[in-house]
Structure formats: C-alpha cells, structure tokens
Design a protein around this motif. Sequence first.
Motif, short mmCIF file in Angstrom:
data_model
loop_
_atom_site.label_atom_id
_atom_site.label_comp_id
_atom_site.label_asym_id
_atom_site.label_seq_id
_atom_site.Cartn_x
_atom_site.Cartn_y
_atom_site.Cartn_z
N GLU A 166 0.86 -1.19 0.00
CA GLU A 166 0.00 0.00 0.00
C GLU A 166 0.90 1.24 0.00
N PRO A 167 0.70 2.18 -0.93
CA PRO A 167 1.61 3.32 -1.02
C PRO A 167 1.40 4.39 0.04
N ASN A 168 0.24 4.42 0.66
CA ASN A 168 -0.07 5.49 1.61
C ASN A 168 0.13 5.04 3.05
N ASP A 169 0.46 6.01 3.90
CA ASP A 169 0.61 5.72 5.33
C ASP A 169 -0.72 5.40 5.97
N LYS A 170 -1.79 6.05 5.46
CA LYS A 170 -3.11 5.88 6.06
C LYS A 170 -4.16 5.77 4.96
N PHE A 171 -5.26 5.11 5.31
CA PHE A 171 -6.42 5.01 4.43
C PHE A 171 -7.44 6.04 4.88
N SER A 172 -7.97 6.80 3.92
CA SER A 172 -9.00 7.79 4.22
C SER A 172 -10.35 7.21 3.83
N SER A 173 -11.21 7.01 4.83
CA SER A 173 -12.47 6.30 4.61
C SER A 173 -13.47 7.15 3.84
N PRO A 174 -14.08 6.58 2.78
CA PRO A 174 -15.20 7.29 2.14
C PRO A 174 -16.48 7.21 2.97
N ILE A 175 -16.56 6.22 3.85
CA ILE A 175 -17.72 6.13 4.75
C ILE A 175 -17.67 7.28 5.74
N GLU A 209 -9.42 14.17 9.67
CA GLU A 209 -8.47 13.30 10.35
C GLU A 209 -9.15 12.13 11.04
N LYS A 210 -10.42 12.29 11.40
CA LYS A 210 -11.12 11.22 12.09
C LYS A 210 -11.45 10.05 11.17
N LEU A 211 -11.25 10.24 9.87
CA LEU A 211 -11.50 9.16 8.92
C LEU A 211 -10.20 8.58 8.36
N ASP A 212 -9.08 8.91 9.01
CA ASP A 212 -7.77 8.37 8.62
C ASP A 212 -7.44 7.15 9.48
N PHE A 213 -7.07 6.05 8.82
CA PHE A 213 -6.77 4.81 9.54
C PHE A 213 -5.45 4.23 9.05
N GLY A 214 -4.54 4.00 10.00
CA GLY A 214 -3.24 3.45 9.67
C GLY A 214 -3.21 1.93 9.81
N TYR A 215 -2.02 1.38 9.70
CA TYR A 215 -1.85 -0.07 9.63
C TYR A 215 -1.01 -0.64 10.77
N SER A 216 -0.82 0.15 11.83
CA SER A 216 0.07 -0.29 12.91
C SER A 216 -0.45 -1.52 13.62
N ARG A 217 -1.76 -1.65 13.76
CA ARG A 217 -2.30 -2.83 14.44
C ARG A 217 -2.20 -4.07 13.55
N HIS A 262 -1.11 -8.27 14.45
CA HIS A 262 -1.50 -9.43 13.64
C HIS A 262 -0.35 -10.03 12.83
N GLY A 263 0.77 -9.32 12.72
CA GLY A 263 1.93 -9.90 12.04
C GLY A 263 1.91 -9.78 10.53
N VAL A 264 1.20 -8.81 10.01
CA VAL A 264 1.19 -8.56 8.57
C VAL A 264 2.44 -7.77 8.20
N ASN A 265 3.12 -8.18 7.12
CA ASN A 265 4.24 -7.40 6.60
C ASN A 265 3.68 -6.26 5.75
N LEU A 266 4.20 -5.06 5.93
CA LEU A 266 3.72 -3.90 5.18
C LEU A 266 4.83 -3.37 4.29
N VAL A 267 4.53 -3.25 3.00
CA VAL A 267 5.44 -2.64 2.03
C VAL A 267 4.78 -1.38 1.51
N LYS A 268 5.42 -0.24 1.81
CA LYS A 268 4.85 1.03 1.36
C LYS A 268 5.33 1.32 -0.06
N ASP A 269 4.52 0.91 -1.01
CA ASP A 269 4.88 1.06 -2.42
C ASP A 269 3.64 0.83 -3.26
#
Length: 434
Positions: free
Chosen positions: A76-85, A98-106, A111-118
């Motif tokens: 995923e290229p972005n640090d955070k996902f901006s929710s359309p909901i 900002e309240k609709l921005d969600f990151g991937y730290s959890r 959960h042990g997911v590998n994240l590649v920012k690209d």
Amino acid sequence: MSKSTVQLEISQAIWSRRQLLKSGVGLLAGLSGLTSLRAFADVPHIVVVGGGFGGATAAKYLKIWGKDTVNVTLIEPNDKFSSPILSGMVVTSQLEVEKLDFGYSRLTGIHGVNLVKDRVTAVDSAGKTVTLSDGVSTISYDRLILAPGIDFIDVPGWDKTKLPHAWSGREQLVTLQQQLADFPVGGTLVIKVPKLPYRCPPGPYERASTVADYLRVNNKKANVIVLDAQPEISIEADMFHALYTEFGVEYRPNIEVISVNSGDAEGNGRSVTFSQSGGPFEIIEADVINLIADHKAGSIIFDAGLNVDNWAPINPLTYESTVAGKENIYILGDSQATTQVKGGQAANAQAKICVDAILRTMAGDLPYATPITTVGCSAPVTQSKINWAGKAWRFNSGTGLMEVSAGNAAPEPSEVYLQPMLKWANNLFADTFG
C-alpha cells in the motif's frame, strides 16, 4: 449536528471469529469451522495489494485465521487510508477529515502482517510476481489478492484538482470541503451522478441533499443542480425527490456529460456541457462542480489483463479471477464484477469469504458452498437527519450468482439514527483496521 457530537475511534479489542459472527459486522454467515491446515515445508506467501476495506480486512483475517501457516504482505503506497464512509460529513464541515484516517500499525504490530509502502505497477501471473513502482523490484507470491478500489472514466477537460469527485482520497474531500466553505452567495453547484454500477449507490443523492441543506443553513441561497446519468433516482426515489423539493434542488435525469471546463485557479470559467435524453447540447456555468464521473476498476486490473470491459469477473465462492490463465489471483471490493453493491462494508465481507476460501483450498478442502454477504449503509441526508438501509446477498448455485435474499430500510430519516450510524461505522473501522 456539531463536530463535538461525533466520536470515532478504533476499538482496541481483538475480535475473535465467534465474536465476529455474533456481531453482524461484515457477516460471513454459515462458516462451519476451518479444517486445520497441514504443515507446509515452505510457508505460503500471500500478497495483498491495496489497504482499503477489502485489502486490510483480507490481510488481517489471513493472519487471524491462518496464523503461522501463511506469510502475508500488504502492499500500500499510503501511510493511512481515508475512509469514504462518513465522508459526506467532512464535505459539510461536520467532521474533521483526520477522524477518517486509519493506519496499519495494528495489522503489523498485533497481527503480524508485513507492510510494504509502495505501489504495484505490474503483475506476472505466470511467474507469480508483482513489480513495484521502480519497475525493477519484484515480490513473489503463492496467492495474490488485489483490492485496488475504483478508478474513474475520464471526461474531456476534467482537472480533478479543480473539479473534485471527492469520492475517494483525502485530498479530494478537502478540496470539495474548501470549495463549499468558500461558496458565493447565490452561486451555482452542479453534482454529477455516475452511471451504475458505482461505489455507494445512495451516496451522490445523499450528498446533493446534505450539501443543499448545508448551503441553505449558511444562507448561501445556492442553486443546486443534480445531473443524473440514470433515468430516475436509483434508490429511495420518493425520499430524495421530497428532500430536493424541500431544499430547492433541480434534478435532471438521463444526462450524458460531453465535456467540462475546469476553469482557472481562482475558480472562474467552470462549466459542464451535457445532453439530456439525447437532446441538444446544453451548458451550465457553475461556481463548484462535483464531478463524480463514471466508474471502472482500478488501473492494476487493466494492466494485469484481469478485466472484461470495465470490471474484473470472479468466482463469488472464492473471488478468484475467472479470466483464463489468471489462477491464484483474487479480486475484492469495488473492482470485482458481481451483482453485489460496491462499498466499504461489501469489500469487508467479501474479504472474509475470500480468506476462508483460500485457507480451505490450501488445506485440501472445498470452498464454503453458500456464502452470504450483508451490507449496511447509514449516512446523513440533511444536516441533522440520518437514513439507513441494508441488504443481504446469498450465493445461488443454480445461477452461479450472488442474489439479494433480504433487505430493510429506515421508515424515514431521523435524528435518532445518529448514534447507531456512528456505532456501525466504528465497528466496521475496528473490524478492518483494529
């Protein structure tokens, strides 16, 4: 409804599978328990492309249900996902973006997911690799899940920085919000409704009524015009027609947009050229044009040869591509071609069916035979009143399609649905990113 009334936060609870089934959030009905996966000499690598509702849910549940039997990489290229909901509340300045921005730290830390920012620019289905944005780096996969969301069919003259769709992405939302905040008294706003299928069928109609109410409340005396590609409002027509009459919205169906003039940096010279019901060309000059263009699958679907026309055909038992030679590639969310609605909760539900099917088939089992997706939608239709509706789709083995099996809707919009709407959204955000 003031900003202070809106509280959004991701729950810190880790949802177990049993809790999920009880909750009704992205319900995957009928799961009977996964067969234990056999031990693999080489742990399969599953790559997920796209960190929205479909991709993030898939990555999370692959690790929750698959545990150490799978390695999962989210690209995923972005640090955070901006929710359309709930984004309509950002447009009318009732909710901070900002309240609709969600990151991937959890996803990574818990959960042990590998994240590649690209960004993925190519898929080699024969070699089972994806190529990253530098054109050289590749990542190998055993199974590939693509969840790229939607893209838009271009309109001649369209500069998205000046005529925002505000249908995905944080910058687009902020642009439209600012244009409406600066809207001149007595100005003209045009909202273009795309052809079906598109993300969130009631969304453009909700935006028209809420924005018209917002401008009315702020004494803008605006002229709001809805140009609809459909021959009629496609969902809850009576309700929206009543709201448009109340707020003085001009509704025009059977519209084909020919071109637009995006205007200059100060917003001068904006206009839309269109034809109604095949008639002569007309031009409307406007201060703000919210051009929600016709949709198509994300660009990687076309680049990978996974599309038929504008969408990606899949097997709804697994979400695996049905294009010849594209085995072990799965498409979730807005880009896939089924009879299901396009939207965030739909993508969340589809992701769980897909994950369940992948884990079952890797264990030597068959996919679950009668999956169900349940999708709710709740959003403001005025500055204070909320509407909601929901449907369930069940797989029909006779037709091979997901077919509507149940549905319900609010009897009428009401202020009392505010807290249920926020609870619904919070649950979905937590289930996807928590």
